[in-house]
Design an enzyme around this catalytic site. Structure first.
Site, PDB file in Angstrom:
ATOM      1  N   VAL A  89       0.849  -1.201   0.000  1.00 28.35           N
ATOM      2  CA  VAL A  89       0.000   0.000   0.000  1.00 28.35           C
ATOM      3  C   VAL A  89       0.881   1.246   0.000  1.00 28.35           C
ATOM      4  CG1 VAL A  89      -1.897  -1.176   1.162  1.00 28.35           C
ATOM      5  CG2 VAL A  89      -0.199   0.052   2.527  1.00 28.35           C
ATOM      6  N   PRO A  92       2.718   7.510   1.942  1.00 32.73           N
ATOM      7  CA  PRO A  92       3.138   8.870   1.581  1.00 32.73           C
ATOM      8  C   PRO A  92       3.692   9.645   2.767  1.00 32.73           C
ATOM      9  CG  PRO A  92       0.748   8.763   1.788  1.00 32.73           C
ATOM     10  CD  PRO A  92       1.261   7.370   2.005  1.00 32.73           C
ATOM     11  N   SER A 130       5.929  -2.429   0.667  1.00 30.17           N
ATOM     12  CA  SER A 130       5.977  -0.966   0.736  1.00 30.17           C
ATOM     13  C   SER A 130       7.307  -0.533   1.333  1.00 30.17           C
ATOM     14  CB  SER A 130       4.879  -0.436   1.657  1.00 30.17           C
ATOM     15  OG  SER A 130       3.608  -0.778   1.192  1.00 30.17           O
ATOM     16  N   LEU A 162      12.338  -1.559  -8.114  1.00 29.18           N
ATOM     17  CA  LEU A 162      12.055  -1.238  -9.516  1.00 29.18           C
ATOM     18  C   LEU A 162      11.950   0.275  -9.709  1.00 29.18           C
ATOM     19  CD1 LEU A 162       8.895  -0.178 -10.096  1.00 29.18           C
ATOM     20  CD2 LEU A 162       8.384  -2.520  -9.557  1.00 29.18           C
ATOM     21  N   LEU A 226      20.806   7.236  -4.484  1.00 29.92           N
ATOM     22  CA  LEU A 226      20.488   7.550  -5.888  1.00 29.92           C
ATOM     23  C   LEU A 226      20.158   9.031  -6.034  1.00 29.92           C
ATOM     24  CD1 LEU A 226      18.338   4.400  -6.748  1.00 29.92           C
ATOM     25  CD2 LEU A 226      20.536   5.015  -7.789  1.00 29.92           C
ATOM     26  N   CYS A 275       8.848   8.752  -4.751  1.00 28.73           N
ATOM     27  CA  CYS A 275       9.598   8.145  -3.642  1.00 28.73           C
ATOM     28  C   CYS A 275      10.841   8.884  -3.158  1.00 28.73           C
ATOM     29  CB  CYS A 275       9.950   6.719  -4.006  1.00 28.73           C
ATOM     30  SG  CYS A 275       8.457   5.713  -4.093  1.00 28.73           S
ATOM     31  N   PHE A 276      11.650   9.458  -4.044  1.00 27.56           N
ATOM     32  CA  PHE A 276      12.927  10.007  -3.572  1.00 27.56           C
ATOM     33  C   PHE A 276      12.715  11.021  -2.447  1.00 27.56           C
ATOM     34  CE2 PHE A 276      15.813   9.236  -7.543  1.00 27.56           C
ATOM     35  CZ  PHE A 276      15.896   7.908  -7.180  1.00 27.56           C
ATOM     36  N   PHE A 337       7.281  12.622 -14.586  1.00 24.84           N
ATOM     37  CA  PHE A 337       8.508  12.887 -13.811  1.00 24.84           C
ATOM     38  C   PHE A 337       9.734  12.277 -14.456  1.00 24.84           C
ATOM     39  CE2 PHE A 337       9.951   9.140 -11.375  1.00 24.84           C
ATOM     40  CZ  PHE A 337       8.923   8.245 -11.606  1.00 24.84           C
ATOM     41  N   ARG A 432      16.392  18.749 -19.747  1.00 21.04           N
ATOM     42  CA  ARG A 432      16.971  17.404 -19.898  1.00 21.04           C
ATOM     43  C   ARG A 432      17.873  17.494 -21.103  1.00 21.04           C
ATOM     44  NH1 ARG A 432      14.976  13.949 -15.807  1.00 21.04           N
ATOM     45  NH2 ARG A 432      12.878  14.648 -15.305  1.00 21.04           N
TER      46      ARG A 432
HETATM   47  P1  NAD Z   1       0.179   3.472  -5.214  1.00 15.08           P
HETATM   48  O1  NAD Z   1      -0.460   4.620  -4.550  1.00 15.08           O
HETATM   49  O2  NAD Z   1       0.298   3.436  -6.699  1.00 15.08           O
HETATM   50  O3  NAD Z   1      -0.598   2.131  -4.798  1.00 15.08           O
HETATM   51  C1  NAD Z   1      -1.007   1.823  -3.509  1.00 15.08           C
HETATM   52  C2  NAD Z   1      -2.359   1.126  -3.580  1.00 15.08           C
HETATM   53  O4  NAD Z   1      -2.699   0.658  -2.274  1.00 15.08           O
HETATM   54  C3  NAD Z   1      -3.502   2.047  -4.019  1.00 15.08           C
HETATM   55  O5  NAD Z   1      -4.134   1.522  -5.178  1.00 15.08           O
HETATM   56  C4  NAD Z   1      -4.448   2.071  -2.814  1.00 15.08           C
HETATM   57  O6  NAD Z   1      -5.820   2.135  -3.163  1.00 15.08           O
HETATM   58  C5  NAD Z   1      -4.113   0.750  -2.148  1.00 15.08           C
HETATM   59  N1  NAD Z   1      -4.489   0.696  -0.737  1.00 15.08           N
HETATM   60  C6  NAD Z   1      -4.289   1.621   0.230  1.00 15.08           C
HETATM   61  N2  NAD Z   1      -4.776   1.188   1.409  1.00 15.08           N
HETATM   62  C7  NAD Z   1      -5.304  -0.037   1.180  1.00 15.08           C
HETATM   63  C8  NAD Z   1      -5.939  -1.003   2.015  1.00 15.08           C
HETATM   64  N3  NAD Z   1      -6.129  -0.770   3.317  1.00 15.08           N
HETATM   65  N4  NAD Z   1      -6.366  -2.158   1.457  1.00 15.08           N
HETATM   66  C9  NAD Z   1      -6.181  -2.396   0.125  1.00 15.08           C
HETATM   67  N5  NAD Z   1      -5.574  -1.535  -0.699  1.00 15.08           N
HETATM   68  C10 NAD Z   1      -5.131  -0.360  -0.186  1.00 15.08           C
HETATM   69  O7  NAD Z   1       1.606   3.305  -4.540  1.00 15.08           O
HETATM   70  P2  NAD Z   1       2.915   2.625  -5.185  1.00 15.08           P
HETATM   71  O8  NAD Z   1       3.625   3.609  -6.045  1.00 15.08           O
HETATM   72  O9  NAD Z   1       2.566   1.289  -5.731  1.00 15.08           O
HETATM   73  O10 NAD Z   1       3.811   2.454  -3.876  1.00 15.08           O
HETATM   74  C11 NAD Z   1       3.508   1.491  -2.902  1.00 15.08           C
HETATM   75  C12 NAD Z   1       4.690   1.368  -1.961  1.00 15.08           C
HETATM   76  O11 NAD Z   1       5.835   0.902  -2.688  1.00 15.08           O
HETATM   77  C13 NAD Z   1       5.130   2.682  -1.314  1.00 15.08           C
HETATM   78  O12 NAD Z   1       5.561   2.415  -0.008  1.00 15.08           O
HETATM   79  C14 NAD Z   1       6.308   3.116  -2.161  1.00 15.08           C
HETATM   80  O13 NAD Z   1       7.223   3.900  -1.439  1.00 15.08           O
HETATM   81  C15 NAD Z   1       6.940   1.808  -2.530  1.00 15.08           C
HETATM   82  N6  NAD Z   1       7.694   1.811  -3.792  1.00 15.08           N
HETATM   83  C16 NAD Z   1       7.213   2.459  -4.899  1.00 15.08           C
HETATM   84  C17 NAD Z   1       7.921   2.398  -6.108  1.00 15.08           C
HETATM   85  C18 NAD Z   1       7.407   3.073  -7.349  1.00 15.08           C
HETATM   86  O14 NAD Z   1       8.112   3.066  -8.330  1.00 15.08           O
HETATM   87  N7  NAD Z   1       6.234   3.656  -7.371  1.00 15.08           N
HETATM   88  C19 NAD Z   1       9.096   1.640  -6.186  1.00 15.08           C
HETATM   89  C20 NAD Z   1       9.554   0.986  -5.047  1.00 15.08           C
HETATM   90  C21 NAD Z   1       8.843   1.065  -3.857  1.00 15.08           C
HETATM   91  C1  UGA Z   2      13.504   5.271  -7.994  1.00 14.93           C
HETATM   92  C2  UGA Z   2      14.665   4.272  -7.883  1.00 14.93           C
HETATM   93  O1  UGA Z   2      15.480   4.370  -9.055  1.00 14.93           O
HETATM   94  C3  UGA Z   2      14.143   2.849  -7.731  1.00 14.93           C
HETATM   95  O2  UGA Z   2      15.226   1.955  -7.516  1.00 14.93           O
HETATM   96  C4  UGA Z   2      13.199   2.793  -6.536  1.00 14.93           C
HETATM   97  O3  UGA Z   2      12.652   1.500  -6.402  1.00 14.93           O
HETATM   98  C5  UGA Z   2      12.078   3.796  -6.731  1.00 14.93           C
HETATM   99  O4  UGA Z   2      12.646   5.119  -6.884  1.00 14.93           O
HETATM  100  C6  UGA Z   2      11.147   3.889  -5.575  1.00 14.93           C
HETATM  101  O5  UGA Z   2      11.469   3.519  -4.468  1.00 14.93           O
HETATM  102  O6  UGA Z   2      10.064   4.410  -5.844  1.00 14.93           O
HETATM  103  P1  UGA Z   2      11.880   6.047  -9.951  1.00 14.93           P
HETATM  104  O7  UGA Z   2      11.591   7.187  -9.035  1.00 14.93           O
HETATM  105  O8  UGA Z   2      10.749   5.282 -10.526  1.00 14.93           O
HETATM  106  O9  UGA Z   2      12.800   4.969  -9.196  1.00 14.93           O
HETATM  107  O10 UGA Z   2      12.759   6.547 -11.175  1.00 14.93           O
HETATM  108  P2  UGA Z   2      14.304   6.991 -11.328  1.00 14.93           P
HETATM  109  O11 UGA Z   2      14.805   6.448 -12.605  1.00 14.93           O
HETATM  110  O12 UGA Z   2      15.089   6.713 -10.131  1.00 14.93           O
HETATM  111  O13 UGA Z   2      14.170   8.570 -11.506  1.00 14.93           O
HETATM  112  C7  UGA Z   2      13.805   9.404 -10.435  1.00 14.93           C
HETATM  113  C8  UGA Z   2      13.956  10.855 -10.854  1.00 14.93           C
HETATM  114  O14 UGA Z   2      15.342  11.192 -10.983  1.00 14.93           O
HETATM  115  C9  UGA Z   2      13.320  11.173 -12.202  1.00 14.93           C
HETATM  116  O15 UGA Z   2      12.703  12.439 -12.121  1.00 14.93           O
HETATM  117  C10 UGA Z   2      14.499  11.194 -13.139  1.00 14.93           C
HETATM  118  O16 UGA Z   2      14.289  11.957 -14.280  1.00 14.93           O
HETATM  119  C11 UGA Z   2      15.574  11.792 -12.252  1.00 14.93           C
HETATM  120  N1  UGA Z   2      16.947  11.485 -12.703  1.00 14.93           N
HETATM  121  C12 UGA Z   2      17.381  10.203 -12.747  1.00 14.93           C
HETATM  122  C13 UGA Z   2      17.797  12.523 -13.032  1.00 14.93           C
HETATM  123  O17 UGA Z   2      17.426  13.709 -12.976  1.00 14.93           O
HETATM  124  N2  UGA Z   2      19.075  12.231 -13.428  1.00 14.93           N
HETATM  125  C14 UGA Z   2      19.538  10.954 -13.492  1.00 14.93           C
HETATM  126  O18 UGA Z   2      20.719  10.754 -13.850  1.00 14.93           O
HETATM  127  C15 UGA Z   2      18.673   9.915 -13.144  1.00 14.93           C
END
Ligand code: NAD
Ligand code: UGA
Length: 458
Positions: A89, A92, A130, A162, A226, A275-276, A337, A432
């Site tokens: 889930v 934020p 998460s 990812l 990162l 996330c960052f 983004f 960029r």
């Molecule tokens: P997201 O907002 O896209 O998805 C979360 C989902 O959880 C939503 O669809 C929401 O409706 C659901 N949810 C919330 N509460 C719930 C509940 N009680 N029961 C069932 N469903 C519920 O978020 P996301 O981007 O997938 O990120 C999820 C987690 O993974 C975060 O902790 C984030 O930091 C981490 N993460 C994200 C990325 C990314 O690239 N987006 C990469 C690595 C890790």
């Molecule tokens: C990032 C990490 O790369 C993942 O490993 C991690 O799982 C994820 O956050 C997460 O926890 O959500 P993401 O945010 O999807 O992934 O994408 P990135 O490729 O990391 O880019 C993040 C931001 O940095 C973007 O706005 C991108 O344009 C910027 N960026 C990236 C730069 O400005 N310069 C670079 O050299 C690389």
């Protein structure tokens, strides 16, 4: 068909959806169900129009959906029938009360822990997918053992690394899979059970294990490192602009040191994404909580530089365009983004649009995948904003272009035609560094790249 294991994922978002689709695709003998409280999202996952855009995702979902991959809103039944439950889930930044603007908002995560406790009627492995503050597993364990439910729960940490836009590639060929557990007999057994699942397609050397706190912390630290690289190169881009050094040349020279490496050194308008920022704020909050103020300040500066970089971009536009943007038409190339995603969470484009509107500019936004999210992000913001799928149409009559997302399509546009259709003098601000600046200059544009000398006709 008799499945070897039944897996549930709570949360069908950017992580839950693609991650589970890959598990189902690679492990046909596991039944994988993804549940969410948002019925619209589940309907989309069950349709031909998936809720998120990721290259390669459609194919993976189509191959597994209905075979051993299912999307549903029935959280309770999902919990009852599963052996392994991933919790994915959203976590934020908390926007209220103690830690507002810094700490993780754990309310969604906590609700799932309580739901699992109330519905489970057999032992389960609970996997934190998460991104969470270090020590969250302890809270999860406490909730799960709180009401005399005699079922045994083993909590694991298995953070997701990812990146959006390359999610399928990252999931199929991960640099590593990290599994953290308690180092008890049952913890180690659960760890192995999860490792065995990943071993269906990931080599054993890439599946690493650790204690549960190291695993939780490693995820925050990986993102912090990162982001730190981007802030490092962006901070130097400001110095390049003052000294006629070129940031691409500096990045190449620095990155060829094998100890430093050449990836993630692209200067930009600033990092975005869900996330960052949130994960660094969370790290900073944790450090302050433990009284480590110097450590907190150090990591906080990564965010300070990112804010500075976005701010600087708009100030450069203002300075270059004779200190007034009022009534000028500015076309944004890209709102996502990063390239290859429709996600706009924390996109620098949101900040920049708002700043340009505050200067009374008119903003025209084009993006191949992110226009519907852009509309939501800018709802209620006052000022003139319009949207167009077509970059050629979007630029007609504009005073300036700002390139904010590194979509490949922007490299192959007919810039001569674009230049002709624009007001003069025509400006291009390249957030960029993906375009041929010299060529743009020769066409007639005044070109302002990041971290490189500007090419102007004045
Ligand atoms: P997201 O907002 O896209 O998805 C979360 C989902 O959880 C939503 O669809 C929401 O409706 C659901 N949810 C919330 N509460 C719930 C509940 N009680 N029961 C069932 N469903 C519920 O978020 P996301 O981007 O997938 O990120 C999820 C987690 O993974 C975060 O902790 C984030 O930091 C981490 N993460 C994200 C990325 C990314 O690239 N987006 C990469 C690595 C890790
Ligand atoms: C990032 C990490 O790369 C993942 O490993 C991690 O799982 C994820 O956050 C997460 O926890 O959500 P993401 O945010 O999807 O992934 O994408 P990135 O490729 O990391 O880019 C993040 C931001 O940095 C973007 O706005 C991108 O344009 C910027 N960026 C990236 C730069 O400005 N310069 C670079 O050299 C690389």
């Amino acid at each position: 068909m008799e499945f070897k294991k039944k897996i549930l994922c709570i949360g069908a978002g950017y992580v839950g959806g693609p991650t589970m689709a890959m598990i189902a695709y690679k492990c046909p003998h596991y039944k994988v169900t993804v549940v969410d409280i948002n019925p619209t999202r589940i309907t989309q996952w069950n349709s031909n129009d998936l809720p998120i855009y990721e290259p390669g995702l459609d194919e993976v979902v189509k191959a597994a959906r209905g075979r051993n991959l299912f999307f549903s809103t029935d959280v309770e039944n999902g919990i009852r029938e599963s052996d392994i439950i991933f919790v994915s889930v959203n976590t934020p930044t908390k926007m209220f009360g103690a830690g507002a603007g810094m700490a993780s908002d754990l309310q969604y995560w906590e609700k799932t822990a309580r739901k699992i406790l109330n519905c489970a009627d057999s032992p389960k492995i609970i996997v934190e997918k998460s991104t969470l503050p270090v020590k969250t597993a302890l809270a999860m364990e406490r909730i799960l053992t709180s009401n005399g439910n005699s079922n045994q729960f083993e909590v694991l940490s298995n953070p997701e690394f990812l990146a959006e836009g390359t999610a399928i590639k990252d999931l199929e060929h991960p640099d590593r899979v990290l599994i953290g557990s308690r180092e008890t007999e049952s913890g180690l057994k659960a760890r192995e059970e999860l490792a065995e699942m990943y071993a269906n397609w990931v080599s054993r050397e890439r599946i690493i294990t650790s204690n549960i706190w190291s695993s939780e912390l490693s995820k925050l630290v990986a993102n912090a490192f990162l982001a730190q690289r981007i802030s490092s190169i962006n901070s130097i881009s400001a110095l390049c602009e003052k000294t006629e050094a070129d940031i691409s040349e500096v990045a190449r020279a620095v990155g060829m040191d094998s100890r430093i490496g050449n990836r993630f050194l692209n200067a930009s308008v600033g990092f975005g994404g869900s996330c960052f920022r949130k994960d660094i704020l969370n790290l900073v909050y944790l450090c302050r909580h433990y009284g480590l103020n110097e450590v907190a300040d150090y990591w906080e500066s990564v965010i300070t530089i990112n804010e500075y970089q976005k701010e600087r971009f708009v100030i450069n536009m203002l300075n270059a365009m004779f200190n007034t943007l009022a009534g000028k038409k500015i076309c944004l190339f890209g709102f996502a983004f990063k390239a290859n995603t429709g996600d706009t969470r924390e996109s620098p484009a949101i900040f920049i649009t708002k700043k340009l509107l505050a200067e009374k500019a008119e903003v025209i936004i084009t993006d191949p995948k992110a226009l519907s999210n852009a509309r939501v992000d800018l709802e209620g913001v006052s000022g003139k904003v319009s949207y167009s799928e077509d970059p050629h149409e979007a630029t007609t009559g504009c005073d300036a272009i700002a390139v904010l997302t590194e979509w490949d399509i922007y490299q192959n546009l007919d810039f001569k035609k674009i230049y002709q259709s624009m007001a003069k003098p025509a400006f291009i601000f390249v957030g960029r560094n993906i375009l041929d600046h010299k060529k743009l200059f020769e066409i007639g544009f005044n070109v302002y790249p990041i971290g490189k000398p500007g090419l102007t006709h004045f």
